[in-house]
Design a protein around this motif. Sequence first.
Motif, PDB file in Angstrom:
ATOM      1  N   TYR A   1       0.843  -1.192   0.000  1.00 49.71           N
ATOM      2  CA  TYR A   1       0.000   0.000   0.000  1.00 49.71           C
ATOM      3  C   TYR A   1       0.879   1.243   0.000  1.00 49.71           C
ATOM      4  O   TYR A   1       1.573   1.518   0.961  1.00 49.71           O
TER       5      TYR A   1
ATOM      6  N   VAL B   1      -4.299   1.801   7.893  1.00 43.10           N
ATOM      7  CA  VAL B   1      -4.824   0.435   7.894  1.00 43.10           C
ATOM      8  C   VAL B   1      -4.629  -0.120   9.303  1.00 43.10           C
ATOM      9  O   VAL B   1      -3.511  -0.138   9.827  1.00 43.10           O
TER      10      VAL B   1
ATOM     11  N   TYR C   1     -12.935  -0.037   5.015  1.00 43.29           N
ATOM     12  CA  TYR C   1     -12.789  -0.896   3.846  1.00 43.29           C
ATOM     13  C   TYR C   1     -11.967  -2.129   4.207  1.00 43.29           C
ATOM     14  O   TYR C   1     -10.746  -2.035   4.408  1.00 43.29           O
TER      15      TYR C   1
ATOM     16  N   GLN D   1      -9.650  -5.282   4.065  1.00 39.40           N
ATOM     17  CA  GLN D   1      -8.544  -5.633   3.185  1.00 39.40           C
ATOM     18  C   GLN D   1      -8.377  -7.157   3.117  1.00 39.40           C
ATOM     19  O   GLN D   1      -8.908  -7.895   3.948  1.00 39.40           O
ATOM     20  N   ASN D   2      -7.625  -7.608   2.133  1.00 38.22           N
ATOM     21  CA  ASN D   2      -7.446  -9.041   1.937  1.00 38.22           C
ATOM     22  C   ASN D   2      -6.749  -9.725   3.108  1.00 38.22           C
ATOM     23  O   ASN D   2      -6.915 -10.921   3.324  1.00 38.22           O
TER      24      ASN D   2
ATOM     25  N   LYS E   1      -9.017  -0.743   6.253  1.00 36.37           N
ATOM     26  CA  LYS E   1      -8.506   0.563   5.845  1.00 36.37           C
ATOM     27  C   LYS E   1      -9.528   1.634   6.237  1.00 36.37           C
ATOM     28  O   LYS E   1     -10.726   1.490   5.990  1.00 36.37           O
TER      29      LYS E   1
END
Length: 348
Positions: A164, A239, A258, A260-261, A266
């Motif tokens: 990122y 994050v 959001y 994240q994998n 995030k």
Amino acid sequence: MIETNCSLKPFNSFAIEAKTEQLFYLKTRKQFPELLNHIKIAEQNKRPILILGAGSNILFCENFAGLIIKVELSGIEIIESKNNYQLHIGAGENWHQLVANCIEKGIDGLENLALIPGVVGAAPVQNIGAYGSEFKDFCESVEYIDLESGELHRLTTEQCLFGYRDSIFKTVVLGNCLITQVTLNLTKQWHPKSRYGALNDLKDKTAKQIYQSVCQIRSEKLPDPDKLGNAGSFFKNPVVNQEVANALLARYPTMPNYPQNDGRIKLAAGWLIEQANLKGRQIGGAVVHQQQALVIVNQGDATASDIVQLAALVRDTVKQKFNIELEHEVRFIGAQGETNLSEVLKRV
């Protein structure tokens, strides 16, 4: 071509006045031997070296005491096959113009990254990203010249160690390489990425419509650096782990988040700054932008010190309110090279 005691104001989107001892314009590969000679002399004289693209993510905190290499390598070659397009692009090409040209030619994929300022060679350094897309999603390889040996190397996407807003070019090979060309691979099996914000409301999700929507959103949110000096998003979106996110969501249920994998979450730095009531906060000629709290602008007479002190105020206020420490996305450049907010504050 090399200039001495050169003003850097035209070469940074904050429009901050600073100077460099030497400025070398790298326009063609034929200049590599001359460039390497200037680098050798700078190193012998213990002078720092900085590679500069469009200066759209740079804050010159003081005069630079060495050699700046302005990368202006151009050229775009498009190779079409049955399933994809392969693009070989000179590092000095304008990123947004590349995106616009691709959309015009019906080469889809880069539309979410429209209107990101800067040159192509800077894109892998930061692993630029927006609206669910990142540079690494399309990168096939990155070519660079080793500034010590003069040899050209090509790294695959995996070798670039993209993260990122991060890459190998900010860590392992920092200061020892100059990106000369990138190769992108854009598949003809295009699928829209439109789950972010207003893009999700589009009826006909074609690449061109996503491109136009991204341009409209960014134009409305972000000030034009030609009219109001800025470097776009000043801070990275933090994050955090799930536990931290859950605690914040319990206090602020509408907080944008959001997943994240890797299981982390995030957060939106702009939202955190806005909730800390920092929009419009001003120090000297530097202001937190009223339309987008993630942006610090130069109203015309800001000094580097104004911007540094305002950035520190934003960081400290968000830390106090949310216990989250924002990291600046903008690169801080001191007299001897890259530095950071904490180090610069010691000298302000």
